[in-house]
Design a protein around this motif. Structure first.
Motif, short mmCIF file in Angstrom:
data_model
loop_
_atom_site.label_atom_id
_atom_site.label_comp_id
_atom_site.label_asym_id
_atom_site.label_seq_id
_atom_site.Cartn_x
_atom_site.Cartn_y
_atom_site.Cartn_z
N ILE A 31 72.01 -0.35 5.26
CA ILE A 31 71.48 -0.88 6.57
C ILE A 31 70.39 -2.11 6.37
O ILE A 31 69.93 -2.20 5.57
N ALA A 32 70.99 -2.91 7.56
CA ALA A 32 70.17 -4.09 7.23
C ALA A 32 69.55 -4.16 8.91
O ALA A 32 70.18 -3.90 9.68
N ARG A 33 68.38 -4.41 8.86
CA ARG A 33 67.61 -4.55 10.19
C ARG A 33 66.77 -5.74 10.14
O ARG A 33 66.04 -5.98 8.92
N ARG A 34 65.87 -6.02 11.31
CA ARG A 34 65.06 -6.86 11.43
C ARG A 34 63.72 -6.44 11.24
O ARG A 34 63.35 -5.22 11.51
N LYS A 35 62.83 -7.23 10.52
CA LYS A 35 61.54 -6.82 10.03
C LYS A 35 60.76 -6.81 11.33
O LYS A 35 60.51 -7.79 11.97
N VAL A 36 60.08 -5.62 11.85
CA VAL A 36 59.52 -5.45 13.06
C VAL A 36 58.00 -5.14 12.89
O VAL A 36 57.74 -4.11 11.98
N THR A 37 56.95 -5.75 13.34
CA THR A 37 55.73 -5.75 13.36
C THR A 37 55.31 -5.01 14.47
O THR A 37 55.18 -5.71 15.58
N PRO A 38 55.34 -3.51 14.82
CA PRO A 38 55.06 -2.92 16.19
C PRO A 38 53.64 -3.45 16.85
O PRO A 38 52.85 -3.54 16.41
N LYS A 39 53.88 -3.76 18.00
CA LYS A 39 52.48 -4.19 18.94
C LYS A 39 51.83 -3.03 19.22
O LYS A 39 52.42 -1.83 19.52
N LYS A 40 50.56 -2.93 19.65
CA LYS A 40 49.61 -1.94 20.14
C LYS A 40 49.99 -1.76 21.67
O LYS A 40 49.47 -2.75 22.37
N VAL A 41 50.80 -0.84 22.04
CA VAL A 41 50.80 -0.65 23.64
C VAL A 41 50.53 0.81 23.98
O VAL A 41 50.60 1.60 22.98
N PRO A 42 50.39 1.12 25.06
CA PRO A 42 49.92 2.58 25.37
C PRO A 42 51.02 3.51 25.03
O PRO A 42 50.65 4.73 24.68
N ALA A 43 52.33 3.18 25.09
CA ALA A 43 53.27 4.22 24.78
C ALA A 43 53.34 4.74 23.14
O ALA A 43 53.51 5.61 22.93
N ASN A 44 52.53 3.85 22.28
CA ASN A 44 52.50 4.08 20.85
C ASN A 44 51.43 5.25 20.64
O ASN A 44 51.33 5.78 19.71
N ASN A 45 50.51 5.51 21.64
CA ASN A 45 49.60 6.40 21.66
C ASN A 45 50.22 7.63 21.27
O ASN A 45 49.27 8.64 20.42
N ASP A 46 50.96 8.14 22.16
CA ASP A 46 51.56 9.50 21.73
C ASP A 46 52.23 9.56 20.21
O ASP A 46 52.04 10.63 19.56
N PHE A 47 52.97 8.50 19.66
CA PHE A 47 53.20 8.45 18.38
C PHE A 47 51.99 8.66 17.15
O PHE A 47 52.13 9.40 16.30
N ILE A 48 51.11 8.00 17.60
CA ILE A 48 50.02 7.97 16.64
C ILE A 48 49.04 9.39 16.83
O ILE A 48 48.94 10.07 15.74
N ALA A 49 49.16 9.82 17.92
CA ALA A 49 48.62 11.32 18.10
C ALA A 49 49.34 12.21 17.57
O ALA A 49 48.94 13.26 16.79
N LEU A 50 50.73 12.14 17.52
CA LEU A 50 51.83 12.98 16.74
C LEU A 50 51.68 13.03 15.43
O LEU A 50 51.71 13.99 14.73
N GLY A 51 51.08 11.92 14.82
CA GLY A 51 51.13 11.85 13.17
C GLY A 51 49.75 12.44 12.97
O GLY A 51 49.77 13.28 12.10
N LYS A 52 48.75 12.48 13.78
CA LYS A 52 47.60 13.12 13.53
C LYS A 52 47.77 14.52 13.57
O LYS A 52 47.34 15.39 12.70
#
Length: 148
Positions: A31-52
């Protein structure tokens, strides 16, 4: 961007400029993919909460093994269509995000194991999640009944 290569470069993996290249043995692809640094947006809050939440629930080894078994069954069914999952975390996140759509009162920041058991949410087992249409039906899902 995913690149499909018929002749894989054995042992080649790493970063080139803004590109990451690696071999995924679960998907059997280079797999070859673009290196992405995710931006801090409200939609990411669910993923952060799911990790915790994942860490705070202290999921049982049986539940994690059932997630892995579901991935194998799912990949057997869907790999030819270019759809595949590679990590048990994908299954957990998919179940919880669909559960939030089905049960809008669920808050990942305050959800506990006790709440899941008392409200009898379908995320308790993979089999219940499939029956509640949180996950796609696959052959043999009935055996995936280990609790969190």
């Amino acid at each position: 961007m995913k690149a499909k290569v018929k002749l894989a470069l054995p042992g080649f993996a790493g970063q080139m400029d803004d590109m990451i290249i690696y071999y995924n043995p679960k998907l059997n692809k280079l797999i070859a993919r673009r290196k992405v640094t995710p931006k801090k947006v409200p939609a990411n809050n669910d993923f952060i909460a799911l990790g915790k939440l994942q860490k705070s629930l202290n999921l049982s080894e049986g539940y994690i093994e059932n997630c892995r078994r579901y991935i194998d069954l799912y990949n057997q069914k869907n790999r030819r269509y270019g759809k595949a999952m590679s990590s048990w975390n994908n299954v957990f996140i998919k179940v919880m995000m669909k559960m939030k759509l089905a049960y809008p009162e669920v808050n990942f920041d305050t959800l506990t194991r006790k709440d899941i058991i008392s409200h009898d949410y379908p995320c308790r087992t993979i089999a219940k999640a499939v029956e509640a249409n949180l996950l796609e039906k696959v052959k043999g899902y009935e055996n995936l009944n280990k609790e969190m």
